[in-house]
Design a protein around this motif. Structure first.
Motif, PDB file in Angstrom:
ATOM      1  N   UNK A 318       0.867  -1.063   0.111  1.00 18.83           N
ATOM      2  CA  UNK A 318      -0.011  -0.214   0.012  1.00 18.83           C
ATOM      3  C   UNK A 318       0.499   1.325  -0.161  1.00 18.83           C
ATOM      4  N   UNK A 319       0.290   2.221  -0.708  1.00 18.07           N
ATOM      5  CA  UNK A 319       1.549   3.078  -0.902  1.00 18.07           C
ATOM      6  C   UNK A 319       0.427   4.153   0.330  1.00 18.07           C
ATOM      7  N   UNK A 320       1.518   4.026   1.619  1.00 17.92           N
ATOM      8  CA  UNK A 320       0.691   5.018   2.569  1.00 17.92           C
ATOM      9  C   UNK A 320       1.347   5.954   2.411  1.00 17.92           C
ATOM     10  N   UNK A 321      -0.308   7.385   2.362  1.00 14.84           N
ATOM     11  CA  UNK A 321       0.429   8.684   2.622  1.00 14.84           C
ATOM     12  C   UNK A 321       1.273   8.805   4.002  1.00 14.84           C
ATOM     13  N   UNK A 322       1.979   9.246   3.866  1.00 16.68           N
ATOM     14  CA  UNK A 322       2.698   9.684   4.923  1.00 16.68           C
ATOM     15  C   UNK A 322       3.898  10.603   5.766  1.00 16.68           C
ATOM     16  N   UNK A 323       3.871  12.010   6.307  1.00 12.32           N
ATOM     17  CA  UNK A 323       4.234  12.799   6.595  1.00 12.32           C
ATOM     18  C   UNK A 323       6.011  12.751   6.705  1.00 12.32           C
ATOM     19  N   UNK A 324       5.968  14.003   6.267  1.00  9.16           N
ATOM     20  CA  UNK A 324       8.056  14.048   6.678  1.00  9.16           C
ATOM     21  C   UNK A 324       8.876  13.415   7.642  1.00  9.16           C
ATOM     22  N   UNK A 325       8.569  13.755   8.396  1.00  5.35           N
ATOM     23  CA  UNK A 325       8.566  12.415   9.160  1.00  5.35           C
ATOM     24  C   UNK A 325       8.986  11.359  10.138  1.00  5.35           C
ATOM     25  N   UNK A 326       7.192  10.995   9.957  1.00  5.05           N
ATOM     26  CA  UNK A 326       7.287   9.502   9.750  1.00  5.05           C
ATOM     27  C   UNK A 326       7.620   8.610   8.311  1.00  5.05           C
ATOM     28  N   UNK A 327       8.002   9.648   7.376  1.00  3.34           N
ATOM     29  CA  UNK A 327       9.160   8.593   6.014  1.00  3.34           C
ATOM     30  C   UNK A 327      10.581   8.613   6.683  1.00  3.34           C
ATOM     31  N   UNK A 328      11.107   9.405   7.432  1.00  3.11           N
ATOM     32  CA  UNK A 328      11.931   9.691   7.792  1.00  3.11           C
ATOM     33  C   UNK A 328      13.040   9.135   9.088  1.00  3.11           C
ATOM     34  N   UNK A 329      11.717   8.127   9.747  1.00  7.49           N
ATOM     35  CA  UNK A 329      11.552   7.496  10.253  1.00  7.49           C
ATOM     36  C   UNK A 329      11.987   6.496  10.149  1.00  7.49           C
ATOM     37  N   UNK A 330      10.978   5.501   9.304  1.00  2.00           N
ATOM     38  CA  UNK A 330      11.008   4.763   8.583  1.00  2.00           C
ATOM     39  C   UNK A 330      12.382   4.570   8.081  1.00  2.00           C
ATOM     40  N   UNK A 331      13.126   5.865   6.857  1.00  2.00           N
ATOM     41  CA  UNK A 331      14.165   5.406   6.486  1.00  2.00           C
ATOM     42  C   UNK A 331      15.675   5.020   7.646  1.00  2.00           C
ATOM     43  N   UNK A 332      15.621   6.187   9.252  1.00  2.00           N
ATOM     44  CA  UNK A 332      16.326   5.907   9.303  1.00  2.00           C
ATOM     45  C   UNK A 332      16.241   4.133  10.124  1.00  2.00           C
ATOM     46  N   UNK A 333      15.053   3.989  10.086  1.00  2.00           N
ATOM     47  CA  UNK A 333      15.080   1.741  10.500  1.00  2.00           C
ATOM     48  C   UNK A 333      15.262   1.495   9.559  1.00  2.00           C
ATOM     49  N   UNK A 334      15.333   1.594   8.381  1.00  2.04           N
ATOM     50  CA  UNK A 334      16.164   1.427   7.301  1.00  2.04           C
ATOM     51  C   UNK A 334      17.392   1.114   7.243  1.00  2.04           C
ATOM     52  N   UNK A 335      17.948   1.888   7.481  1.00  2.00           N
ATOM     53  CA  UNK A 335      19.473   2.533   7.693  1.00  2.00           C
ATOM     54  C   UNK A 335      20.377   1.498   8.442  1.00  2.00           C
ATOM     55  N   UNK A 336      19.290   1.352   9.697  1.00  2.00           N
ATOM     56  CA  UNK A 336      19.688   0.720  10.711  1.00  2.00           C
ATOM     57  C   UNK A 336      20.024  -0.830  10.760  1.00  2.00           C
TER      58      UNK A 336
END
Length: 346
Positions: A318-336
């Motif tokens: 699902x292409x879930x609309x995320x706020x910039x903060x939410x998308x940033x948190x997801x990318x931080x998780x991916x980096x970890x």
């Protein structure tokens, strides 16, 4: 372990005079129910998943695999003795992976626990070494199965399974934040005084400390709570809804502290995922899937996003609309996740 000691005739029945007098054979019988599920690991999580699937009618054909032969046989016998209370279930168990042949779904709950003072990377490597003995034989005997991984850390071990199995990404699924989202909905329901099933919201990202609550999408009957409280979930929220997500993160630790392990909720979660796959439900669940290219993620990682599940596994993300903060948190998780994965020895 799963075979009857009596010689069986062509109709799949034990050969003896009484049976020959009782039945007039019409045609041979097949053991294939078309909904076989193999569960690897008969610990608390594995058995909760088996019990949930059998009692909820998700499948009536279960195979269990573990290295602990006595416990395995005991669990099998205990369930078989309850078969009169279930839907004519076929329950098998063996230390030999051949018992898993022809499975539609393979659920992996096996793994080692974190030792005191052990780093996350060390735990990942030890469980990777365990999966090296589990995944290849499962693929050998059930090459068309959907793999559902519940072993922790689940997101990284889902990635490991994908690498070890050689299967397409849509057929390797982690239980991910399906349980986190259920905990989130329950805590929201307690705060709002309505049914859990009427609270809609997702936790995405890692099944763990860096999970991301999608406050922008939390809604009741289509009414978004963020429209009523623009600061919901933030540090400046005067109502402190943020504590709801904090409770989600802490809840597993609290259950483990109180009873020693988690079992029932994750077992029910796995049962729900199995039902969606076996029935080709096309229902949406937050599960760990390959997310490179989603929300700006550039790493080859498996993290949870809402996915459409069916007979083929993950059918859509699902292409879930995320706020910039939410998308940033997801990318931080991916980096970890990517950093931990870089140290794995395959």
């Amino acid at each position: 372990m799963s075979e009857n000691n009596h010689f069986k005739n062509g109709n799949g029945r034990c050969k003896m005079a009484t049976i020959d007098k009782l039945f007039t054979p019409v045609q041979s019988k097949s053991d294939d129910t078309g909904n076989k599920v193999t569960v690897v690991g008969v610990g608390q999580v594995g058995m909760a998943a088996v019990f949930s699937m059998l009692t909820q009618g998700v499948t009536n054909n279960i195979a269990m695999v573990d290295v602990m032969a006595d416990k395995l046989k005991g669990e099998m016998m205990d369930l078989q003795h309850g078969s009169a209370f279930m839907r004519n279930a076929k329950i098998q168990a063996s230390t030999d992976y051949a018992i898993s042949a022809g499975s539609r779904i393979c659920v992996v709950t096996a793994g080692v626990r974190q030792r005191e003072g052990e780093s996350r990377l060390d735990l990942v490597q030890r469980n990777t070494d365990v999966l090296k003995h589990i995944i290849p034989p499962l693929v050998k005997y059930s090459p068309d199965a959907i793999f559902v991984i519940a072993s922790n850390p689940v997101d990284i071990l889902t990635y490991v399974t994908w690498k070890l199995s050689g299967l397409p990404k849509h057929r390797v699924i982690g239980s991910g934040t399906n349980l986190d989202s259920a905990r989130f909905r329950y805590l929201l329901s307690e705060k709002l005084g309505i049914a859990t099933t009427s609270c809609h919201g997702y936790i995405i990202g890692e099944h763990g400390d860096t999970s991301v609550p999608v406050w922008s999408g939390v809604n009741i009957a289509g009414v978004r709570l963020s429209d009523l409280n623009p600061k919901i979930g933030s540090d400046s929220d005067p109502e402190n809804w943020k504590e709801t997500h904090e409770a989600v993160v802490k809840s597993a630790y609290e259950v483990i502290r109180l009873k020693g392990y988690t079992s029932w909720a994750i077992g029910l979660s796995l049962s729900q995922l199995a039902r969606a796959i076996l029935t080709n439900a096309m229902s949406v669940h937050a599960v760990s899937t390959y997310i490179k290219g989603e929300h700006g993620v550039e790493e080859e990682v498996f993290l949870s996003l809402p996915c459409v599940l069916g007979r083929a596994g993950v059918c859509d993300v699902i292409r879930q609309p995320l706020t910039a903060a939410e998308a940033g948190q997801l990318r931080t998780s991916a980096s970890l996740m990517d950093k931990v994965q870089a140290g794995i020895n395959f």
